[in-house]
Design a protein around this motif. Structure first.
Motif, PDB file in Angstrom:
ATOM      1  N   TYR A 133       0.597  -1.109  -0.009  1.00 20.89           N
ATOM      2  CA  TYR A 133      -0.058  -0.028  -0.002  1.00 20.89           C
ATOM      3  C   TYR A 133       0.824   1.194   0.076  1.00 20.89           C
ATOM      4  CZ  TYR A 133      -4.543   2.247   0.766  1.00 20.89           C
ATOM      5  OH  TYR A 133      -5.770   2.813   0.422  1.00 20.89           O
ATOM      6  N   ILE A 134       1.978   1.116   0.508  1.00 20.54           N
ATOM      7  CA  ILE A 134       2.865   2.302   0.653  1.00 20.54           C
ATOM      8  C   ILE A 134       4.381   2.176  -0.184  1.00 20.54           C
ATOM      9  CG2 ILE A 134       3.998   3.851   2.203  1.00 20.54           C
ATOM     10  CD1 ILE A 134       1.050   4.084   2.595  1.00 20.54           C
ATOM     11  N   ARG A 135       4.954   1.258   0.074  1.00 29.75           N
ATOM     12  CA  ARG A 135       6.429   1.450  -0.468  1.00 29.75           C
ATOM     13  C   ARG A 135       6.402   1.120  -2.105  1.00 29.75           C
ATOM     14  NH1 ARG A 135       9.986  -2.857   0.667  1.00 29.75           N
ATOM     15  NH2 ARG A 135       8.335  -3.666   2.013  1.00 29.75           N
ATOM     16  N   ARG A 136       5.344   0.276  -2.456  1.00 31.07           N
ATOM     17  CA  ARG A 136       5.691   0.184  -4.066  1.00 31.07           C
ATOM     18  C   ARG A 136       4.779   1.300  -4.689  1.00 31.07           C
ATOM     19  NH1 ARG A 136       0.954  -1.763  -6.859  1.00 31.07           N
ATOM     20  NH2 ARG A 136      -0.932  -1.997  -5.368  1.00 31.07           N
ATOM     21  N   ARG A 137       4.275   2.333  -4.055  1.00 29.76           N
ATOM     22  CA  ARG A 137       3.871   3.428  -4.557  1.00 29.76           C
ATOM     23  C   ARG A 137       4.680   4.534  -4.392  1.00 29.76           C
ATOM     24  NH1 ARG A 137      -2.087   2.774  -5.667  1.00 29.76           N
ATOM     25  NH2 ARG A 137      -2.680   0.673  -4.442  1.00 29.76           N
ATOM     26  N   LEU A 138       6.140   4.600  -3.819  1.00 29.64           N
ATOM     27  CA  LEU A 138       6.995   5.724  -3.534  1.00 29.64           C
ATOM     28  C   LEU A 138       7.427   6.120  -4.966  1.00 29.64           C
ATOM     29  CD1 LEU A 138       8.833   4.180  -0.337  1.00 29.64           C
ATOM     30  CD2 LEU A 138       7.115   6.234  -0.487  1.00 29.64           C
ATOM     31  N   PRO A 139       7.590   7.296  -5.073  1.00 28.52           N
ATOM     32  CA  PRO A 139       8.105   7.965  -6.341  1.00 28.52           C
ATOM     33  C   PRO A 139       9.680   7.396  -6.553  1.00 28.52           C
ATOM     34  CG  PRO A 139       8.050   9.605  -4.716  1.00 28.52           C
ATOM     35  CD  PRO A 139       7.408   8.217  -4.071  1.00 28.52           C
ATOM     36  N   THR A 140      10.325   7.046  -5.486  1.00 27.26           N
ATOM     37  CA  THR A 140      11.654   6.512  -5.685  1.00 27.26           C
ATOM     38  C   THR A 140      11.636   4.995  -6.073  1.00 27.26           C
ATOM     39  OG1 THR A 140      11.683   5.981  -3.278  1.00 27.26           O
ATOM     40  CG2 THR A 140      12.599   8.092  -3.801  1.00 27.26           C
ATOM     41  N   ARG A 141      12.741   4.504  -6.567  1.00 26.56           N
ATOM     42  CA  ARG A 141      12.749   3.206  -7.169  1.00 26.56           C
ATOM     43  C   ARG A 141      13.803   2.264  -6.270  1.00 26.56           C
ATOM     44  NH1 ARG A 141       8.735   3.990  -8.429  1.00 26.56           N
ATOM     45  NH2 ARG A 141       7.775   4.309 -10.452  1.00 26.56           N
ATOM     46  N   PRO A 142      13.400   1.244  -5.647  1.00 26.44           N
ATOM     47  CA  PRO A 142      14.290   0.382  -4.937  1.00 26.44           C
ATOM     48  C   PRO A 142      15.395  -0.279  -5.658  1.00 26.44           C
ATOM     49  CG  PRO A 142      12.433  -0.742  -5.319  1.00 26.44           C
ATOM     50  CD  PRO A 142      12.000   0.470  -5.841  1.00 26.44           C
ATOM     51  N   VAL A 167       1.678   0.226  11.945  1.00 29.78           N
ATOM     52  CA  VAL A 167       2.805  -0.079  11.587  1.00 29.78           C
ATOM     53  C   VAL A 167       3.019  -1.347  11.430  1.00 29.78           C
ATOM     54  CG1 VAL A 167       5.590   0.372  12.346  1.00 29.78           C
ATOM     55  CG2 VAL A 167       3.821   2.041  13.342  1.00 29.78           C
ATOM     56  N   ARG A 168       2.787  -1.839  10.102  1.00 29.46           N
ATOM     57  CA  ARG A 168       2.686  -3.125   9.864  1.00 29.46           C
ATOM     58  C   ARG A 168       4.175  -3.895  10.133  1.00 29.46           C
ATOM     59  NH1 ARG A 168      -1.902  -5.023   7.264  1.00 29.46           N
ATOM     60  NH2 ARG A 168      -3.558  -3.580   7.766  1.00 29.46           N
ATOM     61  N   VAL A 169       5.192  -2.889   9.521  1.00 36.41           N
ATOM     62  CA  VAL A 169       6.450  -3.559   9.645  1.00 36.41           C
ATOM     63  C   VAL A 169       7.159  -2.433  10.577  1.00 36.41           C
ATOM     64  CG1 VAL A 169       8.692  -3.740   8.362  1.00 36.41           C
ATOM     65  CG2 VAL A 169       6.518  -4.347   7.382  1.00 36.41           C
ATOM     66  N   LYS A 170       7.577  -2.945  11.741  1.00 39.76           N
ATOM     67  CA  LYS A 170       8.119  -2.199  12.670  1.00 39.76           C
ATOM     68  C   LYS A 170       9.661  -1.566  12.392  1.00 39.76           C
ATOM     69  CE  LYS A 170       4.788  -3.430  15.075  1.00 39.76           C
ATOM     70  NZ  LYS A 170       3.331  -2.766  15.147  1.00 39.76           N
ATOM     71  N   ARG A 171      10.719  -2.553  11.973  1.00 39.96           N
ATOM     72  CA  ARG A 171      11.780  -2.030  11.410  1.00 39.96           C
ATOM     73  C   ARG A 171      12.030  -1.566   9.908  1.00 39.96           C
ATOM     74  NH1 ARG A 171      15.699  -5.570  11.421  1.00 39.96           N
ATOM     75  NH2 ARG A 171      17.346  -4.124  12.216  1.00 39.96           N
ATOM     76  N   LEU A 172      12.338  -0.188   9.914  1.00 41.86           N
ATOM     77  CA  LEU A 172      12.638   0.374   8.598  1.00 41.86           C
ATOM     78  C   LEU A 172      13.856   0.009   8.144  1.00 41.86           C
ATOM     79  CD1 LEU A 172      10.527   3.610   8.685  1.00 41.86           C
ATOM     80  CD2 LEU A 172       9.809   1.335   7.853  1.00 41.86           C
ATOM     81  N   SER A 173      14.963  -0.102   8.925  1.00 43.14           N
ATOM     82  CA  SER A 173      16.161  -0.169   8.576  1.00 43.14           C
ATOM     83  C   SER A 173      16.724  -0.993   7.215  1.00 43.14           C
ATOM     84  CB  SER A 173      17.283  -0.352   9.697  1.00 43.14           C
ATOM     85  OG  SER A 173      18.700  -0.474   9.379  1.00 43.14           O
ATOM     86  N   PRO A 174      16.209  -2.341   7.196  1.00 48.11           N
ATOM     87  CA  PRO A 174      16.448  -3.316   6.265  1.00 48.11           C
ATOM     88  C   PRO A 174      15.778  -2.887   4.768  1.00 48.11           C
ATOM     89  CG  PRO A 174      15.466  -4.574   8.127  1.00 48.11           C
ATOM     90  CD  PRO A 174      15.327  -2.920   8.093  1.00 48.11           C
ATOM     91  N   LEU A 175      14.951  -1.797   4.835  1.00 48.97           N
ATOM     92  CA  LEU A 175      14.267  -1.545   3.785  1.00 48.97           C
ATOM     93  C   LEU A 175      14.616  -0.058   2.750  1.00 48.97           C
ATOM     94  CD1 LEU A 175      10.648  -1.872   5.286  1.00 48.97           C
ATOM     95  CD2 LEU A 175      12.091  -3.653   3.914  1.00 48.97           C
ATOM     96  N   PHE A 176      15.783   0.567   3.618  1.00 51.56           N
ATOM     97  CA  PHE A 176      16.132   1.978   3.049  1.00 51.56           C
ATOM     98  C   PHE A 176      17.481   1.767   3.155  1.00 51.56           C
ATOM     99  CE2 PHE A 176      11.771   2.521   4.292  1.00 51.56           C
ATOM    100  CZ  PHE A 176      11.346   3.309   3.499  1.00 51.56           C
ATOM    101  N   GLY A 177      18.343   2.651   1.977  1.00 55.61           N
ATOM    102  CA  GLY A 177      19.705   3.171   2.201  1.00 55.61           C
ATOM    103  C   GLY A 177      20.505   1.886   1.980  1.00 55.61           C
ATOM    104  N   ASP A 178      21.518   1.779   2.789  1.00 53.75           N
ATOM    105  CA  ASP A 178      22.224   0.487   2.905  1.00 53.75           C
ATOM    106  C   ASP A 178      21.859  -0.742   3.583  1.00 53.75           C
ATOM    107  OD1 ASP A 178      22.600   1.504   5.398  1.00 53.75           O
ATOM    108  OD2 ASP A 178      24.923   1.819   5.085  1.00 53.75           O
ATOM    109  N   GLY A 179      20.667  -0.545   4.306  1.00 55.95           N
ATOM    110  CA  GLY A 179      19.942  -1.510   5.022  1.00 55.95           C
ATOM    111  C   GLY A 179      20.495  -1.471   6.453  1.00 55.95           C
TER     112      GLY A 179
END
Length: 230
Positions: A133-142, A167-179
């Protein structure tokens, strides 16, 4: 110019986000963070608030759900929200803090300004981990499953309540930047899970704000500090 920009989420009625009470809540949290940092100079002039509920839906039944649906499905509305936030990120803005859907809007806005001067992003009760619902709609590309780090940001603190239903996914660290760079911190606000009140009353939020304020004072040129004096 304000050192901290607070991005409201959306409540039961859009006008609540622009109320004196909402600004007062952010200011109280800022002052509490300043106490933690031993900063006696912080005041209302250091805080700027931005809301966008008025762009999403009119007051009425299930307005919160309609807010979210409008934000994630209507590209023109989302672009307008980002524009409102980027317009508030000025040369002296060093800290951006967002709550709920405001964290998504804040992340997107910072990604649009890769040379911004913001050093710390604090996300409270963020749904950014919600893939479908959120990440796949972000304007940035993974890349390799992770979305990009927002510009020249030095630090990202993500605070989540373990009982927060948004907060369906608590930890964001693995999903952004260098993880590895996001600091994920769990709290327990009891009956106030997901509410702005619950997050802003947490000692861990005050600590994160205090550390961000100390860093902002340390890295802001003296001429800006002098100009801010009455």
């Amino acid at each position: 110019m304000a050192m901290l920009l607070a991005v409201n989420g959306v409540g039961n009625f859009p006008e609540f986000d622009d109320s004196i009470a909402a600004r007062s809540a952010w200011l109280s949290a800022l002052i509490e963070g300043a106490r933690y940092a031993g900063d006696r100079d912080v005041s209302a002039r250091d805080l700027e608030c931005v809301s966008f509920g008025d762009l999403l839906a009119r007051p009425g039944p299930a307005v919160g759900a309609r807010h979210v649906r409008s934000f994630v499905t209507r590209a023109e509305v989302r672009a307008e929200v980002r524009a409102r936030i980027t317009a508030r990120i000025e040369a002296d803005t060093r800290i951006v803090i967002g709550h709920s859907l405001g964290t998504v809007a804040a992340y997107e806005a910072l990604c649009l300004l890769p040379e911004h001067g913001v050093r710390t992003l604090i996300t409270l009760g963020s749904p950014l981990g919600f893939r479908h619902y959120i990440r796949r709609r972000l304007p940035t590309r993974p890349v390799n499953g992770r979305h990009p780090w927002p510009g020249v940001l030095s630090r990202w603190v993500n605070i989540y309540d373990k009982w927060d239903p948004v907060v369906r996914v608590k930890r964001l660290s693995p999903l952004f930047g260098d993880g590895l760079r996001i600091e994920d911190i769990g709290i327990d606000a009891g009956p106030w899970a997901h509410s702005r009140r619950g997050y802003l009353s947490s000692e861990l939020t005050a600590q994160a704000l205090g550390e961000a304020l100390w860093d902002a004072r340390r890295t802001t040129p003296a001429r800006h500090l002098d100009a801010a004096q009455p």
